[in-house]
Motif scaffolding. Structure first.
Motif, PDB file in Angstrom:
ATOM      1  N   SER A  56      24.829 -33.151 -20.447  1.00 26.66           N
ATOM      2  CA  SER A  56      23.885 -33.349 -19.352  1.00 26.66           C
ATOM      3  C   SER A  56      22.822 -32.263 -19.395  1.00 26.66           C
ATOM      4  N   LEU A  57      21.558 -32.692 -19.446  1.00 30.29           N
ATOM      5  CA  LEU A  57      20.440 -31.755 -19.397  1.00 30.29           C
ATOM      6  C   LEU A  57      20.069 -31.437 -17.956  1.00 30.29           C
ATOM      7  N   THR A  58      20.032 -32.488 -17.134  1.00 28.52           N
ATOM      8  CA  THR A  58      19.564 -32.349 -15.764  1.00 28.52           C
ATOM      9  C   THR A  58      20.005 -33.537 -14.941  1.00 28.52           C
ATOM     10  N   PHE A  59      20.219 -33.309 -13.671  1.00 27.23           N
ATOM     11  CA  PHE A  59      20.406 -34.425 -12.746  1.00 27.23           C
ATOM     12  C   PHE A  59      19.582 -34.143 -11.497  1.00 27.23           C
ATOM     13  N   ALA A  60      19.168 -35.204 -10.842  1.00 27.40           N
ATOM     14  CA  ALA A  60      18.392 -35.078  -9.604  1.00 27.40           C
ATOM     15  C   ALA A  60      19.183 -35.716  -8.484  1.00 27.40           C
ATOM     16  N   ALA A  61      19.267 -35.008  -7.365  1.00 26.94           N
ATOM     17  CA  ALA A  61      20.049 -35.475  -6.229  1.00 26.94           C
ATOM     18  C   ALA A  61      19.169 -35.650  -5.017  1.00 26.94           C
ATOM     19  N   LYS A  62      19.354 -36.773  -4.330  1.00 28.51           N
ATOM     20  CA  LYS A  62      18.661 -37.003  -3.054  1.00 28.51           C
ATOM     21  C   LYS A  62      19.548 -36.465  -1.938  1.00 28.51           C
ATOM     22  N   LEU A  63      19.063 -35.423  -1.259  1.00 24.93           N
ATOM     23  CA  LEU A  63      19.845 -34.816  -0.185  1.00 24.93           C
ATOM     24  C   LEU A  63      19.616 -35.498   1.152  1.00 24.93           C
ATOM     25  N   GLY A  64      18.511 -36.175   1.286  1.00 28.48           N
ATOM     26  CA  GLY A  64      18.225 -36.835   2.549  1.00 28.48           C
ATOM     27  C   GLY A  64      17.012 -37.724   2.429  1.00 28.48           C
ATOM     28  N   GLU A  65      16.809 -38.545   3.453  1.00 29.65           N
ATOM     29  CA  GLU A  65      15.681 -39.467   3.455  1.00 29.65           C
ATOM     30  C   GLU A  65      15.219 -39.662   4.891  1.00 29.65           C
ATOM     31  N   ALA A  66      13.952 -39.413   5.127  1.00 30.90           N
ATOM     32  CA  ALA A  66      13.415 -39.543   6.476  1.00 30.90           C
ATOM     33  C   ALA A  66      13.271 -41.016   6.858  1.00 30.90           C
TER      34      ALA A  66
END
Length: 253
Positions: A56-66
């Motif tokens: 794994s090089l990188t992962f992106a996580a969504k912590l919240g959504e307005a």
């Protein structure tokens, strides 16, 4: 005068982690921050050595959504990157972390604008350096550009820079990019494009600053002895003229 393209919002931030922390962080993001599998926006991988499997090089996580109309523009996102290369290979991410003796380091903040072309022109005319042309992401409906790093003469590079991004650009914007110099203004790139660009910078030993050191010192001399609360609009206007004169001279060489 504040321009409409300066109405920035934080789009996402990128966090560099040492491998030992990277894998634990994946758990922490799930358990502490509530990041579910469907909140992982991507997990980019690469096989560095044939037969050893992907890392794994990188992962992106969504912590919240307005709860607003445009969901794509109201997410809280953190992208996490580790130096996944074998120890025998160079890694700008590892160098950034090791040179700061850090387990974790914020690499860049992505600021979203409603008109990236206008901002890019404005910033370039005032001496800002960009390490990439304006890029078109292959997977997402966005265009982006990456600045030089924030540091000054006589000190090591900071490892911190800015990304400027426009989501859902209009067809006219994409047409304008395509009609301009394609090599300098428009490329289809992914995360690996930026990754490779930073790798080349660090291998060369010359990291591009946000503004040239010469321009930094011109501004520093102009405000020498002044406190931040003493810098009124007249001071800002003089500094802006210095920046524009410097950029014009540089770009006509």
């Amino acid at each position: 005068m504040k321009h409409s393209f300066q109405n920035f919002q934080i789009d996402h931030m990128t966090l560099l982690l040492q491998p030992r922390l990277y894998h634990v962080a994946y758990v922490i993001f799930n358990v502490i921050f509530g990041v579910r599998p469907e909140d992982i926006l991507y997990d980019k991988r690469k096989e560095w050595i044939p037969g050893e499997g992907e890392k794994s090089l990188t992962f992106a996580a969504k912590l919240g959504e307005a709860n607003k109309d445009d969901k794509a523009k109201n997410k809280t996102i953190v992208a996490i990157v580790q130096p996944s290369e074998p120890m025998s290979q160079p890694s700008h991410v590892r160098e950034m972390l090791d040179s700061h003796n850090a387990a974790a380091l914020y690499q860049h903040m992505a600021l979203r604008t409603n008109d990236l072309l206008a901002f890019h022109k404005f910033a370039t005319e005032r001496g800002v350096n960009f390490i990439t042309p304006i890029l078109k992401d292959e997977d997402e409906d966005l265009i982006q550009v990456f600045s030089g790093e924030w540091y000054y003469p006589g000190i090591r590079s900071s490892a911190m820079f800015f990304e400027f991004i426009q989501r859902k650009p209009a067809a006219e914007t994409l047409d304008a990019l395509q009609k301009a110099n394609k090599e300098l203004w428009f490329r289809d790139e992914t995360f690996l494009g930026l990754y490779g660009e930073k790798e080349r910078e660090y291998q060369s030993g010359k990291v591009t600053p946000f503004i040239d050191f010469e321009l930094f010192e011109l501004i520093e001399n102009e405000i020498k002895g002044m406190k931040t609360f003493e810098m009124g609009q007249e001071t800002m206007d003089r500094c802006e003229k210095i920046m524009m004169d410097y950029a014009k001279k540089k770009n006509t060489k």
